[in-house]
Design a protein around this motif. Structure first.
Motif, PDB file in Angstrom:
ATOM      1  N   GLN A 161      43.365  41.381  38.358  1.00 39.36           N
ATOM      2  CA  GLN A 161      42.678  40.304  39.197  1.00 39.36           C
ATOM      3  C   GLN A 161      42.541  40.449  40.782  1.00 39.36           C
ATOM      4  OE1 GLN A 161      40.165  38.390  37.717  1.00 39.36           O
ATOM      5  NE2 GLN A 161      40.977  39.243  35.715  1.00 39.36           N
ATOM      6  N   THR A 162      41.732  40.353  41.331  1.00 46.32           N
ATOM      7  CA  THR A 162      41.724  40.571  42.966  1.00 46.32           C
ATOM      8  C   THR A 162      42.471  39.361  43.665  1.00 46.32           C
ATOM      9  OG1 THR A 162      39.545  39.280  43.080  1.00 46.32           O
ATOM     10  CG2 THR A 162      39.329  41.651  42.747  1.00 46.32           C
ATOM     11  N   ARG A 183      43.485  29.012  32.930  1.00 45.55           N
ATOM     12  CA  ARG A 183      43.527  30.391  32.267  1.00 45.55           C
ATOM     13  C   ARG A 183      43.968  29.917  30.581  1.00 45.55           C
ATOM     14  NH1 ARG A 183      44.895  35.585  35.013  1.00 45.55           N
ATOM     15  NH2 ARG A 183      43.361  36.354  33.600  1.00 45.55           N
ATOM     16  N   THR A 225      41.082  30.520  41.922  1.00 47.01           N
ATOM     17  CA  THR A 225      41.549  29.978  40.557  1.00 47.01           C
ATOM     18  C   THR A 225      42.485  28.920  40.860  1.00 47.01           C
ATOM     19  OG1 THR A 225      41.273  31.849  39.153  1.00 47.01           O
ATOM     20  CG2 THR A 225      42.669  30.325  38.467  1.00 47.01           C
ATOM     21  N   SER A 283      33.537  41.033  35.040  1.00 53.10           N
ATOM     22  CA  SER A 283      33.028  39.926  34.217  1.00 53.10           C
ATOM     23  C   SER A 283      31.861  39.386  34.820  1.00 53.10           C
ATOM     24  CB  SER A 283      34.032  38.689  34.485  1.00 53.10           C
ATOM     25  OG  SER A 283      34.165  38.153  35.650  1.00 53.10           O
ATOM     26  N   HIS A 341      40.091  36.349  43.337  1.00 52.22           N
ATOM     27  CA  HIS A 341      39.933  35.703  42.228  1.00 52.22           C
ATOM     28  C   HIS A 341      41.227  34.648  41.927  1.00 52.22           C
ATOM     29  CE1 HIS A 341      40.709  35.106  37.843  1.00 52.22           C
ATOM     30  NE2 HIS A 341      39.237  35.472  37.742  1.00 52.22           N
ATOM     31  N   GLU A 342      42.273  35.091  42.194  1.00 49.41           N
ATOM     32  CA  GLU A 342      43.666  34.337  42.488  1.00 49.41           C
ATOM     33  C   GLU A 342      43.772  33.276  42.893  1.00 49.41           C
ATOM     34  OE1 GLU A 342      45.925  34.658  39.739  1.00 49.41           O
ATOM     35  OE2 GLU A 342      44.484  36.218  38.988  1.00 49.41           O
ATOM     36  N   PRO A 371      41.812  41.694  29.454  1.00 49.99           N
ATOM     37  CA  PRO A 371      41.871  41.225  30.940  1.00 49.99           C
ATOM     38  C   PRO A 371      42.140  42.511  31.855  1.00 49.99           C
ATOM     39  CG  PRO A 371      43.861  40.805  30.184  1.00 49.99           C
ATOM     40  CD  PRO A 371      42.980  41.240  28.827  1.00 49.99           C
ATOM     41  N   SER A 427      34.639  38.365  38.305  1.00 47.83           N
ATOM     42  CA  SER A 427      35.405  39.411  38.868  1.00 47.83           C
ATOM     43  C   SER A 427      34.357  40.861  38.659  1.00 47.83           C
ATOM     44  CB  SER A 427      36.555  39.964  37.925  1.00 47.83           C
ATOM     45  OG  SER A 427      37.553  38.873  38.267  1.00 47.83           O
ATOM     46  N   ASP A 472      38.757  30.332  33.854  1.00 45.02           N
ATOM     47  CA  ASP A 472      39.782  30.559  34.859  1.00 45.02           C
ATOM     48  C   ASP A 472      40.444  28.882  35.116  1.00 45.02           C
ATOM     49  OD1 ASP A 472      39.999  33.296  35.641  1.00 45.02           O
ATOM     50  OD2 ASP A 472      37.686  32.635  36.045  1.00 45.02           O
TER      51      ASP A 472
END
Length: 197
Positions: free
Chosen positions: A46-47, A74, A54, A121, A50-51, A43, A118, A88
């Protein structure tokens, strides 16, 4: 002065590559390592987007999921022996969770996978993972893209005759669907609490 700490040295993969069981056996693997085509995928940081995306989908799907379904964020899915993917967010049948020590579920128990794209990804989430999820028979796939700080959701459903995903919609601001269960989501809620991202 030279530090005595050395980076983890990974053993060379076996000739046939790693398998799904190896993720539970290899020591010191970073959290959220995935197995794709018998190779380890580590991994990246993460931005905020993204968080937040999710967390948003984890919460909203948990509230909306009908009886007999559960939602995890996750958590790994056994697609096949050479692919153990970690969406996610995933929606699965409750019976698939049999132990508090469980580290994965079979793809046959999964109803929906959600991937938040991301920078590292993009090709996995747009090409590799949907193909593998479809081949595993997972009925629904959503890809969440960051479009200038706003969430855009590309929703797909498995077409049973061909076994491939077909688009059921691209959603901005509001996402309203009847499958896999009724949903009406305000996508504008996926944003930073203060200021920009």
């Amino acid at each position: 002065m030279v530090s005595e700490a050395s980076p983890t040295e990974w053993p060379p993969p076996p000739p046939e590559g790693w398998n799904a069981d190896d993720l539970d056996r290899l020591p010191d693997l970073p959290a959220h390592t995935q197995l794709i085509d018998a190779g380890l995928v580590f991994p990246c940081p993460q931005t905020t987007f993204h968080e937040r995306a999710t967390s948003f989908f984890g919460r909203q799907l948990s509230v909306a999921a009908t009886q007999g379904l559960d939602v995890l964020c996750r958590f790994t899915v056994d697609v096949d022996r050479q692919n153990r993917l970690e969406p996610d967010v995933l929606v699965l049948r409750e019976g698939a969770l049999t132990s508090p020590d469980q580290t994965r579920v079979p793809a046959s128990a999964v109803v929906l996978t959600v991937e938040v794209v991301s920078p590292d990804s993009v090709s996995r989430d747009r090409e590799t993972k949907p193909l593998k999820y479809a081949r595993a028979g997972i009925a629904h796939y959503w890809r969440v893209e960051n479009e200038k700080g706003l969430a855009v959701v590309h929703a797909f459903e498995l077409e049973p005759a061909t076994g491939v995903y077909v688009a059921v919609g691209i959603f901005r601001e509001r996402m309203k669907l009847s499958a896999p269960f009724p949903l009406d989501l305000d996508l504008t809620a996926i944003k930073a609490r203060r200021g920009g991202e």
